[in-house]
Design an enzyme around this catalytic site. Sequence first.
Site: not given
Length: 523
Positions: A348, A351-352
Amino acid sequence: MLTNDILQALKQYTANMQSPVTLVLQQDDGQSNQEKRQELKSFLEQVAGVSDNLNVVEPDKYALRSGLSFTLEVNGEPTGIVFSGIPGGHEFNSFVLALLQAAGTPIKLDSTLQNMIKAVDKPLSFEVYISLSCHNCPDVVQALNQFALLNPHIKTEMIDGGLFPELVEQNNIQGVPTVILNGEVFANGKVDTAQLIDKLKQAHPDLGKQAAPTEALPEQDVTVIGGGPAGVAAAIYAARKGLKVTIVADRFGGQVKDTMDIENLISVPKTTGTELTGALHTHLADYDVTIKEHMRVEQIKKGDVKTLVLSSGEEITSKTVIIATGAKWRELGVPGEKENVGNGVAYCPHCDGPFYKGKDVAVIGGGNSGVEAALDLAGIVKSVTVMEFMPELKADKVLVDKLYQRENVSVLTNVATQQITASNGKVDGIEYQDRETSDTQRVDLQGVFVQIGLLPNSQGLDGVVELTKYGEVVINEKGETSEPGIFACGDVTTVPYKQIVIAMGEGAKASLAAFDYLIKHFN
């Protein structure tokens, strides 16, 4: 070795032990690493020092694996739990849980599943190879420890691969966790309690039939399938309406549980997947919701009242059903991928991505999601290498044009990823094959974002509700599916943008829609 804060916490945890526990340390065999053995002995003595109900002994009657092995006894009786190595790092929780559960703390496993485990009548000897930095390993260790406590025919041993390299080589261990049962490989990679039970059922087909039956639930108003953010939100909203609610989940948290750091859940500046999963579970426990964890719904029988058949063999009748089974990232299936999730392998970019600021990364996949990920990452990281299996990128032209305008992006097409490499527990590169020349080449980097699509967890729903050709559940703006009384929410559906905050909102919406349906059809 253990800080005062940890020792004080242990003192509180062990204050209500119902039975004394003895930590039985294998006597020094002269072959073990003496420094590590002394470290293990000191560790156990520190733990035992927090309670009068704990003590450490080194008898000569035991024949454990080595001087780095110890087991737990309760009232002089073996528990079947062995640790070979020092259970620190992620495994410290496994050790503490084993200690408390051996001393009488209730095992939080559904009674149906407990009966299944108790029904095993053949000797099962598990060996679980782990590394202390592995965040997937404790789930396996803790599950098998519970099995051993429930059934004297079951024994389980945690083995720290770093301290037993000869065993790792002998058993050809290439990743953790790896589970060996009675000398044969039983499971490896990320595996949860539900999957372990499935594998046991495959080995013992009569297991469910032998288990003592449990009392059937009364008819439910709402049954939620899935324990991720969408499912938990749906269950809580339904419970707040005073409905009879059951939630069925093979694992709480879903994809969230595998996310290392979360910084985009609004009002929560920073958390981790493990912490958020725990918070979801805690919040759910505030409500009168029946929880069926470590189980799957294998069949949904349609009708005015639905019947759900669980993997445990149980059946639940329910007026409405909310499907919140989520999705999983499509994996490459190459060496080094599963082993390095959270340590350089990610799925992701939203997200990351921020955690790779100033670093070199690769995006595997040249479709829309891959190119969009590369564009997002290009503004954060030092460089992005896009790797596509086909001779050309598959993304829309407008995206491809934007990609080639970025100076810190390079594109490799017609290449096949061979393996992801790592050193010191972190990803350090990718080896790939040029499909035209068959030459193997390498690119050095610190992160790999796999973007070859999502797989909705919609197995078994074909013929129950309408699915897209990609397997997503088709829903309208209220979360209604093609089947009256069945709703869906979160990543398993056609709703775009697979994000935690969106899944939570969709779960609440589906629950409110189910409540409206109940009022109109059952009153």
